[in-house]
Design a protein around this motif. Structure first.
Motif, short mmCIF file in Angstrom:
data_model
loop_
_atom_site.label_atom_id
_atom_site.label_comp_id
_atom_site.label_asym_id
_atom_site.label_seq_id
_atom_site.Cartn_x
_atom_site.Cartn_y
_atom_site.Cartn_z
N ASP A 168 39.84 -11.43 20.15
CA ASP A 168 38.74 -11.56 21.10
C ASP A 168 38.50 -10.20 21.75
OD1 ASP A 168 40.43 -11.31 23.57
OD2 ASP A 168 41.23 -13.23 22.87
N SER A 169 37.43 -10.13 22.55
CA SER A 169 37.04 -8.84 23.13
C SER A 169 38.11 -8.27 24.06
CB SER A 169 35.72 -8.99 23.90
OG SER A 169 35.85 -9.97 24.93
N GLY A 170 38.94 -9.13 24.64
CA GLY A 170 39.98 -8.65 25.54
C GLY A 170 41.05 -7.83 24.86
N ASP A 171 41.19 -8.00 23.53
CA ASP A 171 42.20 -7.22 22.80
C ASP A 171 41.83 -5.74 22.71
OD1 ASP A 171 43.80 -9.42 22.29
OD2 ASP A 171 42.76 -9.93 20.43
N ILE A 172 40.52 -5.46 22.79
CA ILE A 172 40.07 -4.07 22.63
C ILE A 172 40.57 -3.19 23.77
CG2 ILE A 172 38.04 -2.58 22.49
CD1 ILE A 172 36.58 -4.89 21.11
N PRO A 173 40.29 -3.52 25.04
CA PRO A 173 40.82 -2.66 26.11
C PRO A 173 42.34 -2.65 26.18
CG PRO A 173 39.83 -4.65 27.02
CD PRO A 173 39.46 -4.61 25.57
N LYS A 174 42.99 -3.76 25.76
CA LYS A 174 44.45 -3.78 25.78
C LYS A 174 45.03 -2.74 24.82
CE LYS A 174 45.00 -8.67 27.04
NZ LYS A 174 45.43 -10.01 26.56
N MET A 175 44.45 -2.69 23.61
CA MET A 175 44.92 -1.70 22.62
C MET A 175 44.66 -0.28 23.11
SD MET A 175 43.87 -3.28 18.92
CE MET A 175 44.61 -4.81 18.30
N MET A 176 43.51 -0.07 23.72
CA MET A 176 43.17 1.27 24.21
C MET A 176 44.11 1.66 25.34
SD MET A 176 39.00 0.95 24.06
CE MET A 176 38.62 2.70 24.26
N ALA A 177 44.43 0.71 26.21
CA ALA A 177 45.35 0.99 27.33
C ALA A 177 46.75 1.26 26.82
CB ALA A 177 45.34 -0.18 28.31
N ASN A 178 47.20 0.48 25.84
CA ASN A 178 48.54 0.68 25.29
C ASN A 178 48.69 2.06 24.66
OD1 ASN A 178 49.39 -1.87 26.05
ND2 ASN A 178 48.85 -2.81 24.09
N SER A 179 47.61 2.56 24.08
CA SER A 179 47.68 3.87 23.43
C SER A 179 47.90 5.00 24.42
CB SER A 179 46.39 4.13 22.63
OG SER A 179 45.29 4.33 23.50
N LEU A 180 47.58 4.76 25.69
CA LEU A 180 47.73 5.81 26.71
C LEU A 180 49.14 5.88 27.27
CD1 LEU A 180 44.39 5.43 28.72
CD2 LEU A 180 44.95 7.11 26.95
N GLN A 181 49.97 4.89 26.96
CA GLN A 181 51.32 4.89 27.54
C GLN A 181 52.13 6.11 27.13
OE1 GLN A 181 53.21 1.16 26.59
NE2 GLN A 181 51.76 -0.06 27.79
N SER A 182 51.89 6.57 25.91
CA SER A 182 52.64 7.74 25.42
C SER A 182 52.16 9.04 26.07
CB SER A 182 52.49 7.86 23.91
OG SER A 182 51.13 8.06 23.54
N LEU A 183 51.06 8.99 26.84
CA LEU A 183 50.51 10.21 27.43
C LEU A 183 50.85 10.37 28.91
CD1 LEU A 183 46.90 10.41 25.91
CD2 LEU A 183 48.96 11.63 25.21
N THR A 184 51.66 9.49 29.45
CA THR A 184 51.96 9.60 30.89
C THR A 184 52.64 10.91 31.22
OG1 THR A 184 53.99 8.33 30.47
CG2 THR A 184 52.06 7.10 31.25
N GLY A 185 53.59 11.33 30.38
CA GLY A 185 54.25 12.60 30.62
C GLY A 185 53.29 13.78 30.50
N TYR A 186 52.38 13.68 29.55
CA TYR A 186 51.38 14.73 29.37
C TYR A 186 50.49 14.86 30.59
CZ TYR A 186 47.20 17.09 27.60
OH TYR A 186 46.14 17.93 27.44
N ILE A 187 50.08 13.73 31.15
CA ILE A 187 49.19 13.74 32.31
C ILE A 187 49.87 14.42 33.49
CG2 ILE A 187 47.97 12.28 33.98
CD1 ILE A 187 47.60 10.24 31.70
N VAL A 188 51.15 14.11 33.70
CA VAL A 188 51.90 14.75 34.78
C VAL A 188 51.98 16.25 34.55
CG1 VAL A 188 54.18 14.94 35.88
CG2 VAL A 188 53.24 12.68 35.32
#
Length: 502
Positions: free
Chosen positions: A322-342
């Motif tokens: 469903d459409s809710g899976d789209i933002p979930k996948m996009m959000a999950n992909s950003l988890q690996s970038l938390t260190g980069y953002i800092v």
């Protein structure tokens, strides 16, 4: 028993030395503090330089002064939020993350590389990476990640693929078989500088095109040699926990890939409809393609493509229900970038503070003046300009910004020695590309470290630099050899562009 990773030799020493450095966040805090002290000392000494573009005297701005401290307080958040690569990285990561989360990239890689020998895979990665500048900096994020997955799927160390992609997109950034935004940006600056000597000079974005086409082919061959003979043997067998999926694609996955392919074709046709007609939607003024919404909007076009292609595939195979899976996948992909953002927070402060001090301009001007006074000609001149550009790239990574400073010095100097402005631009572009993957302040270094840590958690600055150094050295050697050939036979650099003045 697989081969163990090699840790000896010069590259091993570089890797160990680099990896003994503190965490990049702490390292940049130290560098920023040192910059502040240096700016105070040089400001008190009255160090300055005359900007050759504006004719104005540029002095060192003291960060520790009242004005400097006020500037820091007023701009700290703006430095972070206005850091251009951050937006690009986040947006591309969300788009690619959706394509990856839906399973599209995994299936595509397994289908595309089935039975492909390593030399062909290496050549493909390097050729695409070198030509990746058509997509601007987006290629620096996309190609290394995909190359790592591809190498892993054929049983090779994924970091070998990642480094090949990173070196190609950076050390080979200026080369391309097409005319790119880089050509469009640089030629106008070169023309203005040339008109200081000859007001009748007119140039085009294609002035280096022939040279760069040959460069693509030569660098690909050399890059394959470096990858297969130096990097792959050095890394040995991959023993990490992140394993490739070696199963074959199911019928449903093949259907999903086919549907994504049909979407890709439709998407490409729509782009052509907007681009081919002289008055097309994505054309610029007077029907220009080089200076058009297509070129400036290429990254958003890629982002939309990855998102929609991922949705088409995911809906077909059921990974997106469903459409809710789209933002979930996009959000999950950003988890690996938390260190980069800092990390970006402190990098953004350093880069903007360095710009505030005017040290980049002063260093570039004084260094180029020194080279001019030495009076080099011929091959020594070529090598001197390349090496100077490489050195300055360690403190100023923007290729366009450096050319604004160098062009009014290099271009007239070359012309007075009998060389064309087109040749001066070629020489500069070589030096500007070579050092990109070796520069610690390069904005994309942290993101490639993060990519590598997915496979080997101990990867650090030293690992990346030691692995990309052989590529940079090899590219430098063959590029100088190529320049010598062009000079010896006065070959055309592009349409109507030669090495020597007529």
């Amino acid at each position: 028993m697989g081969k163990e990773r090699k840790t000896g030799g010069v590259l091993g020493a570089i890797e160990r030395a680099g990896n003994t450095l503190p965490h990049p966040f702490i390292l940049f805090l130290y560098i920023t503090a040192g910059l502040a002290v240096l700016s105070a000392v040089l400001s008190l000494m009255g160090v300055s330089a005359v900007n050759p573009t504006t004719g104005e005297t540029v002095t060192v701005q003291n960060i520790i002064s009242r004005d400097g401290l006020v500037w820091i307080v007023e701009n700290m958040l703006l430095n972070f939020s206005g850091f251009a690569p951050l937006g690009l990285v986040l947006a591309m990561q969300m788009a690619i993350g959706l394509a990856e989360g839906s399973g599209l990239l995994d299936t595509f890689m397994r289908r595309a590389i089935l039975g492909v020998p390593l030399w062909a895979l290496s050549a493909t990665v390097l050729f695409l990476g070198i030509n990746g500048s058509i997509a601007s900096e987006a290629s620096i994020i996309v190609i290394p990640a995909l190359a790592a997955t591809a190498f892993q799927a054929v049983g090779k160390h994924p970091i070998a693929g990642l480094i090949a992609g990173y070196a190609a997109t950076n050390a080979g950034f200026t080369a391309n078989i097409l005319i790119t935004g880089t050509d469009a940006l640089l030629y106008g600056v070169t023309e203005d500088a040339a008109q200081m000597i000859d007001p009748s000079v007119t140039l085009t974005p294609a002035i280096n095109w022939y040279f760069m086409i040959v460069s693509c082919l030569v660098l690909t061959v050399v890059g394959v040699f470096v990858n297969d003979r130096i990097i792959v043997p050095r890394l040995g067998e991959y023993k990490g926990s992140e394993k490739a999926d070696e199963r074959t694609a199911t019928d449903l996955e093949k259907k999903g890939l086919r549907n994504a392919g049909i979407f890709t074709l439709i998407y490409a046709i729509l782009l052509l409809i907007c681009l081919v007609p002289q008055n097309g939607l994505l054309r610029g003024e007077n029907g220009s393609i080089l200076e058009s919404p297509f070129i400036t909007g290429l990254v958003p076009i890629l982002i939309v493509y990855f998102v929609l292609a991922g949705v088409v595939y995911g809906k077909t195979v059921g990974t997106i229900k469903d459409s809710g899976d789209i933002p979930k996948m996009m959000a999950n992909s950003l988890q690996s970038l938390t260190g980069y953002i800092v990390l970006v927070f402190v990098i953004a402060q350093f880069i903007n503070m360095f710009s505030y001090t005017n040290l980049g301009t002063i260093i570039a001007v004084n260094a180029s003046d020194a080279l001019q006074k030495v009076g080099f000609t011929g091959i020594p001149l070529v090598i001197g300009v390349i090496l100077l550009t490489i050195l300055v790239n360690f403190v100023m990574t923007s290729g366009t910004a450096k050319w604004y400073i160098f062009a009014p010095i290099f271009v007239p100097m070359f012309m007075l020695l009998g060389y064309s402005p087109e040749f001066a631009q070629v020489i500069y572009r070589i030096g500007d590309s070579i050092a990109n993957p070796l520069t610690p302040i390069y904005p994309y270094l942290p993101i490639v470290i993060g990519m590598a840590q997915k496979y080997e958690k101990n990867t650090g600055i030293g690992t990346i630099i030691s692995m990309t150094l052989p590529y940079s050295i090899a590219f430098l050697i063959v590029w100088i050899a190529q320049v010598i050939v062009w000079m010896a036979f006065n070959l055309p650099l592009g349409p109507g562009a030669s090495v020597f003045l007529a």
